[in-house]
Design a protein around this motif. Structure first.
Motif, PDB file in Angstrom:
ATOM      1  N   SER A 192       2.620   1.947  40.317  1.00 18.91           N
ATOM      2  CA  SER A 192       2.453   3.066  39.213  1.00 18.91           C
ATOM      3  C   SER A 192       3.838   3.317  39.059  1.00 18.91           C
ATOM      4  O   SER A 192       4.312   3.589  37.779  1.00 18.91           O
ATOM      5  N   ARG A 193       4.751   3.431  39.974  1.00 22.95           N
ATOM      6  CA  ARG A 193       6.164   3.909  39.919  1.00 22.95           C
ATOM      7  C   ARG A 193       6.922   2.749  38.954  1.00 22.95           C
ATOM      8  O   ARG A 193       7.702   2.966  38.002  1.00 22.95           O
TER       9      ARG A 193
ATOM     10  N   SER B 181       9.774   3.376  47.809  1.00 22.50           N
ATOM     11  CA  SER B 181       9.668   4.255  46.631  1.00 22.50           C
ATOM     12  C   SER B 181      10.941   4.682  46.080  1.00 22.50           C
ATOM     13  O   SER B 181      11.106   4.440  44.624  1.00 22.50           O
TER      14      SER B 181
ATOM     15  N   SER C  14       5.535   0.499  37.110  1.00 27.84           N
ATOM     16  CA  SER C  14       5.050   0.726  35.664  1.00 27.84           C
ATOM     17  C   SER C  14       5.737   1.964  35.151  1.00 27.84           C
ATOM     18  O   SER C  14       6.182   1.556  33.682  1.00 27.84           O
ATOM     19  N   GLU C  15       5.818   3.026  35.473  1.00 26.22           N
ATOM     20  CA  GLU C  15       6.347   4.171  34.809  1.00 26.22           C
ATOM     21  C   GLU C  15       7.894   3.960  34.530  1.00 26.22           C
ATOM     22  O   GLU C  15       8.307   4.405  33.489  1.00 26.22           O
TER      23      GLU C  15
ATOM     24  N   LEU D 181      -2.225  -1.022  34.427  1.00 27.09           N
ATOM     25  CA  LEU D 181      -0.892  -0.580  34.325  1.00 27.09           C
ATOM     26  C   LEU D 181      -0.064  -0.885  33.116  1.00 27.09           C
ATOM     27  O   LEU D 181       0.194  -2.288  33.034  1.00 27.09           O
TER      28      LEU D 181
ATOM     29  N   GLU E 286      -6.368  -2.282  39.634  1.00 28.83           N
ATOM     30  CA  GLU E 286      -5.443  -1.187  39.415  1.00 28.83           C
ATOM     31  C   GLU E 286      -4.273  -1.475  38.561  1.00 28.83           C
ATOM     32  O   GLU E 286      -3.859  -0.894  37.658  1.00 28.83           O
ATOM     33  N   VAL E 287      -3.650  -2.644  39.311  1.00 28.91           N
ATOM     34  CA  VAL E 287      -2.575  -3.177  38.747  1.00 28.91           C
ATOM     35  C   VAL E 287      -2.578  -3.395  37.346  1.00 28.91           C
ATOM     36  O   VAL E 287      -1.607  -3.352  36.529  1.00 28.91           O
TER      37      VAL E 287
ATOM     38  N   LEU F  63      -0.991   1.063  45.271  1.00 27.38           N
ATOM     39  CA  LEU F  63      -0.902   1.578  43.939  1.00 27.38           C
ATOM     40  C   LEU F  63       0.238   2.474  43.482  1.00 27.38           C
ATOM     41  O   LEU F  63       0.770   2.424  42.521  1.00 27.38           O
ATOM     42  N   ARG F  64       0.773   3.213  44.627  1.00 32.15           N
ATOM     43  CA  ARG F  64       1.766   4.098  44.424  1.00 32.15           C
ATOM     44  C   ARG F  64       3.147   3.466  44.034  1.00 32.15           C
ATOM     45  O   ARG F  64       3.526   3.750  43.043  1.00 32.15           O
TER      46      ARG F  64
END
Length: 239
Positions: free
Chosen positions: A115-116, A92, A118-119, A160, A156-157, A111-112
């Motif tokens: 999500s990171r 991460s 993507s952000e 994003l 989920e991916v 997912l974590r």
């Protein structure tokens, strides 16, 4: 340690491309259907430059900082048309570097991390191409999710905004027999086919290395990851 002479990398690349073409022809596929990803981890910029001079454009890196340094070097040198793929385990705290520099990430398995990425993907860059890593051989030592978990993470991916879901990646357990290699690769191909039917962006199955490339291509791999056969043995003492 073996030092490759000038033009050895070009020669090796030509041999690997010939093997890909032969493997594709053997199963009735066009060589253009299989992308060669040159795994340049631990190799100096000079080796990558030789590969570029020989026409190679897609490179895979396992170590975030090393990869970023190479990407920056070639950007500053004005090189264009290169593709950089992150293919190692992603922590991460290193996700921002991958999001800000690489074109692809092959190792999304939760997912974590997705999500990171993507952000943290800069708004002025195209969305990051991502592959979901599947632990197809159910090895405790390997990253990746089981095949039955692919559909949930894929949904989920795909939602994003900073990412584009392109497909699947796997590092199967070593198998010496072609029949066993093909059986494992076929299981990945089935999962890939199912995903491809659901998402218009899915077109990539990153599967196959030097020892199992032929079986992976026969099963339907669209991208093989080759390192030592191109660049020679690696020196891990620098890592």
């Amino acid at each position: 340690m073996i030092i490759l002479k000038m033009n050895d990398i070009a020669h090796n690349l030509a041999q690997v491309r010939d093997k890909i073409s032969a493997a594709a022809a053997q199963c009735g596929r066009a060589p253009e259907e299989v992308t060669l990803l040159a795994v340049s981890k631990t190799k100096p910029v000079s080796a990558v430059e030789e590969a570029i001079a020989a026409g190679q454009r897609a490179f895979g890196e396992n170590y975030v900082q090393e990869g970023v340094e190479k990407i920056r070097h070639f950007q500053q040198a004005g090189a264009t048309g290169l593709q950089w793929h992150f293919i190692g385990p992603l922590q991460s705290n290193k996700s921002r570097l991958v999001a800000e520099h690489f074109d692809w990430c092959h190792t999304v398995d939760r997912l974590r991390i997705a999500s990171r990425l993507s952000e943290q993907r800069p708004a002025d860059m195209a969305p990051l191409n991502v592959l979901i890593q599947v632990n197809i051989s159910d090895e405790d030592s390997k990253s990746g999710i089981p095949p039955e978990a692919v559909d949930e993470l894929a949904a989920e991916v795909a939602a994003l905004p900073g990412l584009v879901l392109r497909g699947l990646m796997a590092i199967p357990a070593p198998e010496s027999e072609y029949v066993r290699q093909f059986a494992v690769a076929q299981r990945m191909a089935v999962a890939f086919g199912r995903l491809k039917a659901q998402y218009a962006t899915v077109d990539t199955l990153s599967l196959g290395m030097s020892d199992d490339m032929e079986a992976a291509i026969a099963a339907g791999s669209t991208m093989v990851r080759i390192g030592t056969a191109i660049f020679g043995a690696r020196d891990y003492t620098k890592q």
